[in-house]
Design an enzyme around this catalytic site. Structure first.
Site, mmCIF file in Angstrom:
data_model
loop_
_atom_site.group_PDB
_atom_site.id
_atom_site.type_symbol
_atom_site.label_atom_id
_atom_site.label_comp_id
_atom_site.label_asym_id
_atom_site.label_seq_id
_atom_site.Cartn_x
_atom_site.Cartn_y
_atom_site.Cartn_z
ATOM 1 N N ASP A 146 -10.878 3.411 -0.523
ATOM 2 C CA ASP A 146 -10.509 4.427 -1.503
ATOM 3 C C ASP A 146 -11.737 4.870 -2.282
ATOM 4 O O ASP A 146 -12.837 4.932 -1.721
ATOM 5 C CB ASP A 146 -9.407 3.865 -2.427
ATOM 6 C CG ASP A 146 -8.442 4.928 -2.895
ATOM 7 O OD1 ASP A 146 -8.832 5.736 -3.768
ATOM 8 O OD2 ASP A 146 -7.307 4.969 -2.411
ATOM 9 N N HIS A 212 -8.456 6.826 -8.874
ATOM 10 C CA HIS A 212 -7.486 6.681 -7.786
ATOM 11 C C HIS A 212 -7.526 5.286 -7.164
ATOM 12 O O HIS A 212 -6.496 4.627 -6.995
ATOM 13 C CB HIS A 212 -7.776 7.750 -6.739
ATOM 14 C CG HIS A 212 -6.741 7.915 -5.682
ATOM 15 N ND1 HIS A 212 -6.749 7.176 -4.514
ATOM 16 C CD2 HIS A 212 -5.679 8.741 -5.592
ATOM 17 C CE1 HIS A 212 -5.734 7.549 -3.753
ATOM 18 N NE2 HIS A 212 -5.067 8.494 -4.380
ATOM 19 N N SER A 549 -0.040 8.325 -2.078
ATOM 20 C CA SER A 549 -1.114 7.396 -2.429
ATOM 21 C C SER A 549 -0.583 6.218 -3.222
ATOM 22 O O SER A 549 -1.141 5.112 -3.156
ATOM 23 C CB SER A 549 -2.180 8.105 -3.266
ATOM 24 O OG SER A 549 -3.024 8.894 -2.482
#
Length: 773
Positions: A146, A212, A549
């Site tokens: 990620d 994220h 996600s």
């Protein structure tokens, strides 16, 4: 897909811009190609030298044209090439495929509580295992590919954790952040990847500068943090699905280069050597772009990871609700859709007369609670020469400032020309005091708008407001600050953005595989995000965002817990356990729906919503073997010579079956069943094999079939009698119908039960033809 920028005004608008720019720069400037050479050969020396020599013999170029080399789980490299050079290199012996380096996209407290509440499966009188209990000790290692991680987050503290597993072979590469970035017994490894892997550029490190990756990692395996919230909203204890698991971070995405395929393959290659058990990827391609499997970096990396016993979990994508929008659809990938939980973020509207209209958003409005602010429909505030459609959608250049100033403005959102943030900023710049946005899709997904009063409503709710506006000479309203509401019903519902099946690769594999919470998920965040902080507030330590996600790491946490409890289970057996114990009902005990209220199907949710208790107590499993995957490649049109180059392990006498058409894909031993090109009169027979994993006691499973009207389903035999653990038994399913062709795709299920365990396989039958790429 309309609404991505609406969904995630801080995160995804930002990511979309710099990843889009990175994609353009990559294609026009760098000329990077990935040369995939199949399985890694044992006993090789320095593959980088071998690859450089291959390039030199072809191109007479310098060795530094190679920017990445793969040698652990598979063989290949990434290099700067012209299109002509790439074409010439593709003809060389040992090269399976060569393709331009693609740039892929990035696609909590209450979510885990909700999954526990939702589960309603009676196993036996023995207390069920707890998925994320605090006393669970686990040496399972989850690799996160990620944007990196914020290691100082309390979610990653290593209190009371034992020594790092001795089988861990990875490293903690802090890069230029070696003063402040450090690993511990929770984050046991960290790597980062950039185009120039031989030069550490200023500021490059595994540290997450987007948020994220931190959110994803803490959702999968974060430690319990009491008192977590987003500025008081969604307050509770934040905990990951497998808090005892270790985390290995692989930063494959960066503002400079995006999420490049070459970096993703490098992370797969390293993770295989490092010794991870699970890989979690909340990223992927876009709907409508279907690459051959040998040109897909995630499919390639995942294939070799699964060969090495690593379960690979990927997000299904955010291009829903369009049919066939699912990505990451290779059968060896665990593909995750997104659904809602029973928490809602309400920001209500109070009209004159104290009529309350429910809205959805996160805002910290400081408006008065009484409806004292003038209310206007944006269409009525248009400039004389403006387009009416643009005005009602709150286009800044179409609104008259004098008519907006001091008012709350009701805006449509159906022109796809601007985001909700654009509407907010435009109205605010003209002196408006609040915005009400009409959007049926994003009504169920809360985005944060800081201190500015903004809320989102459905068209049904908008009709009430318009009726009120039209009935009053001086309509007034106010927008209340957000409150979080739990036990919201119905839940789960499939999020509108969640990508849908059928798989664009082949209709004969059902994708997505499973759904998990992916809407309004609270989890850890990077600690310096002043842009996310409302005016006058410190940066948040936790954030609420949505997407597949967020659903992906929920499954990664479940997979890690199952792996801990069943360390000998293969990736396909773990997938089978999760899929065959999933639920298809909501908290009203009714079938799961989409966000619009329509009945959801396996194209929306795969096998259903993950169960966090039943998945820890399996009875039977479907093992998708190496032979299944090799046959799958045959059925997809790959010849034997290429398959032998791809696979690490291949039986000596293996040959592609004589009947190697795409319809044969239905017979690989997958936990669900998908049939295409169905002729009801001819019928179709599918075989499956199940393995008993519940112990050595003799037990008999009987079958129950739930078939749609017009489809005949016969299972032979109707009973399976097991006498020992590990025993395998097979059955056949024959589908027939008087309707030919079927008017639409139909769905049903086959459930094996022995009174203690229920093992359900969903099926889809379609008369539409399939294809492979």
């Amino acid at each position: 897909m309309k609404g991505l920028v609406v969904l995630f005004p801080v995160l995804f608008l930002f990511l979309g811009s710099f990843f889009g720019d990175a994609r353009a720069a990559q294609g026009s400037k760098n000329g990077v190609y990935i040369v995939y050479m199949g399985a890694a050969a044992s006993g090789k020396g320095s593959l980088r030298d071998d690859h450089a020599q291959l390039l030199a013999s072809m191109l007479k170029r310098k060795k530094n044209s190679i920017i990445r080399s793969y040698k652990n789980g598979f063989s290949g490299f990434a290099a700067r090439l012209s299109a002509e050079e790439a074409h010439a290199l593709s003809k060389k012996p040992g090269v399976v495929s060569i393709f331009p380096d693609p740039v892929l996209q990035l696609h909590t407290t209450r979510s885990w509580d909700f999954l526990k509440i939702q589960t309603d499966v009676l196993i036996d009188s023995v207390p069920s295992p707890s998925l994320n209990s605090q006393d669970q000790e686990s040496d399972t290692i989850i690799g996160i590919l990620d944007t990196g991680v914020w290691p100082e987050s309390e979610s990653f503290n290593d209190k009371d954790m034992g020594p790092i597993p001795t089988r861990w072979k990875g490293t903690c590469n802090a890069g230029n952040d070696n003063v402040s970035f450090s690993c511990n017994r929770k984050i046991i490894g960290a790597r980062f990847y950039d185009i120039e892997d031989d030069v550490v550029a200023k500021g490059q490190s595994p540290r997450d500068m987007v948020g994220h990756g931190t959110h994803v990692a803490s959702t999968a395996a974060g430690q319990a943090v009491q008192g977590a919230s987003y500025y008081g909203l969604a307050a509770g204890t934040a905990i990951g699905g497998s808090p005892g698991s270790r985390i290995a971070v692989y930063r494959v995405c960066s503002p400079e280069y995006g999420c490049t395929g070459s970096n993703i393959l490098a992370a797969f290659d390293d993770a295989i050597a490092d010794g991870v058990d699970v890989l979690s990827l909340s990223l992927g391609g876009s709907a409508g772009i279907v690459r051959p499997l040998t040109d897909d970096p995630i499919a390639l990396g995942a294939f070799h990871a699964v060969e090495h016993g690593i379960t690979v979990v990927c997000s299904a994508g955010n291009d829903g609700p369009s049919s066939g929008s699912v990505v990451n659809f290779a059968p060896w990938i665990f593909t995750v859709a997104a659904s809602t939980i029973d928490r809602d973020f309400e920001s209500d509207i109070v009209l004159g007369g104290n009529k309350v209209i429910k809205g959805e958003s996160i805002n910290f409005s400081n408006l008065q609670k009484s409806p004292v602010y003038p209310l206007i429909y944006a269409k009525s505030a248009k400039k004389d020469d403006a387009n009416e459609n643009a005005a009602r959608n709150c286009d800044l250049d179409s609104l008259a400032g004098a008519l907006v100033k001091g008012k709350i403005v009701l805006c449509d959102n159906d022109d796809d020309m601007g985001s909700v943030v654009d509407k907010k900023d435009g109205v605010k710049s003209l002196g408006g005091v609040g915005v009400i946005v009409i959007d049926d899709q994003s009504r169920a997904v809360a985005s944060s708008y800081g201190t500015f009063p903004l809320t989102v409503i459905s068209s049904k709710e908008a009709a009430e407001i318009l009726a009120y506006i039209n009935s009053k000479r001086n309509p007034v309203a106010t927008i209340l600050p957000t409150v979080s509401v739990t036990k919201y019903k119905p839940a789960p519902a499939i999020a509108y953005f969640s990508a849908r099946g059928p798989s664009p690769l082949t209709r004969n594999i059902l994708k997505p595989d499973i759904t998990a919470p992916g809407v309004n998920i609270l989890a850890a965040w990077m600690g310096n995000d002043t842009g996310e902080a409302p005016e006058g507030k410190e940066p948040p330590l936790f954030n609420v965002i949505s997407g597949t996600s967020m659903s992906c790491p929920h499954i990664s946490g479940v997979v890690a817990a199952i792996k801990h409890q069943n360390p000998t289970f293969s990736p396909s057996e773990i997938k089978s356990v999760v899929m065959t114990t999933a639920t298809q009902t909501n908290n009203l005990r009714a079938p799961i729906t989409t966000n619009s209220g329509a009945a959801a199907t396996p194209y929306d949710f795969g096998a259903g919503e993950v169960s966090t208790t039943a998945s820890l107590q399996p009875g039977l499993v479907y093992e998708t073997t190496t032979l299944d995957y090799l046959n799958f490649l045959c059925y997809c049109g790959y010849d034997l010579s290429k398959i032998k180059m791809i696979a690490t392990t291949i039986p000596k006498d293996f040959a592609c079956p004589k009947d190697s058409g795409v319809d044969s894909i239905s017979n690989i031993n997958y936990p669900s069943i998908a049939v295409s090109s169905f002729d009801g009169k001819e019928g179709r027979t599918i075989s499956r094999t199940v393995t008993n994993v519940a112990g050595n006691n003799e037990t008999i499973y009987t079958v129950a079939v739930d078939a749609p009207q017009g489809l005949n389903v016969k299972v032979i035999p109707e009973e399976l009698q097991f006498t020992k653990s590990g025993q395998k038994l097979s059955y056949q399913v024959t589908f027939t119908s008087a309707l030919s062709p079927l008017k639409e795709d139909v769905f049903g299920s086959i459930t094996w039960s022995n009174g203690k365990y229920k093992v359900r396989s969903l099926f889809v039958v379609s008369s539409k033809s399939s294809k492979s790429y």
